[in-house]
Scaffold this motif. Sequence first.
Motif, mmCIF file in Angstrom:
data_model
loop_
_atom_site.group_PDB
_atom_site.id
_atom_site.type_symbol
_atom_site.label_atom_id
_atom_site.label_comp_id
_atom_site.label_asym_id
_atom_site.label_seq_id
_atom_site.Cartn_x
_atom_site.Cartn_y
_atom_site.Cartn_z
ATOM 1 N N GLU A 1 0.441 -1.467 0.214
ATOM 2 C CA GLU A 1 0.103 0.055 -0.069
ATOM 3 C C GLU A 1 1.299 1.427 -0.118
ATOM 4 O O GLU A 1 0.614 2.320 -0.524
ATOM 5 C CB GLU A 1 -0.798 -0.042 1.369
ATOM 6 N N GLN A 2 1.938 1.206 0.907
ATOM 7 C CA GLN A 2 2.569 2.358 1.102
ATOM 8 C C GLN A 2 3.973 2.202 -0.196
ATOM 9 O O GLN A 2 3.763 4.015 -1.243
ATOM 10 C CB GLN A 2 3.747 2.446 2.432
ATOM 11 N N TYR A 3 3.424 1.625 -1.109
ATOM 12 C CA TYR A 3 4.130 1.288 -2.483
ATOM 13 C C TYR A 3 3.681 2.380 -3.103
ATOM 14 O O TYR A 3 4.232 3.188 -4.101
ATOM 15 C CB TYR A 3 4.755 0.108 -3.182
ATOM 16 N N ARG A 4 2.660 1.945 -3.263
ATOM 17 C CA ARG A 4 1.373 3.004 -5.040
ATOM 18 C C ARG A 4 1.610 3.425 -4.236
ATOM 19 O O ARG A 4 1.774 4.641 -4.847
ATOM 20 C CB ARG A 4 0.124 1.364 -4.779
ATOM 21 N N SER A 5 1.120 3.986 -3.030
ATOM 22 C CA SER A 5 0.474 5.343 -2.491
ATOM 23 C C SER A 5 2.013 6.254 -2.553
ATOM 24 O O SER A 5 2.015 7.474 -3.831
ATOM 25 C CB SER A 5 0.596 5.443 -1.615
ATOM 26 N N ALA A 6 3.408 5.942 -2.631
ATOM 27 C CA ALA A 6 4.605 6.275 -2.822
ATOM 28 C C ALA A 6 4.662 6.707 -4.026
ATOM 29 O O ALA A 6 4.500 7.930 -5.039
ATOM 30 C CB ALA A 6 6.051 5.748 -2.262
ATOM 31 N N LEU A 7 4.715 6.383 -5.087
ATOM 32 C CA LEU A 7 4.701 5.951 -6.760
ATOM 33 C C LEU A 7 3.800 6.485 -7.427
ATOM 34 O O LEU A 7 4.172 7.731 -7.947
ATOM 35 C CB LEU A 7 4.434 4.420 -7.846
#
Length: 140
Positions: A90-96
């Motif tokens: 979730e953090q990965y998707r949000s950060a990208l």
Amino acid sequence: MSAANTAMPKNQMAEQYVQKHRIPELFENMTAALIHTQPENAKKFMIKYLETLKDYRTEKGDYPAMFTDANISAVFSMLDATNKGYISMEQYRSALKTLGVKKYNARPDGCEKDQISLKSFITEAKAGLEHASANFAKLT
């Protein structure tokens, strides 16, 4: 002009052309670079930006990136506040998405454990940023 094009309304042809050549992304990226850099001579900056894209297209140079590895690492560090060495999917998707990456690997290394490492995040972020900044395919 082909027979198929003559039957299509001009505004639809124009929209297809603009999308095919990724014109909105070009101007969005160039505007973001202008705002980020705030050069004294905006026109000269835009010319250099387009020349850099052209060089990248012919594989002579790097794509014009606003984010360095250090910037990408800093984003990761903010998300990994407890220094576990990984972030969640979730953090990965949000950060990208925050970095402006619209197309990214939905299954990066570590996704099966919901643990995306810094190395994996940098690799995926750079690939996504390169795609977002390129505005066109490389010549073959």
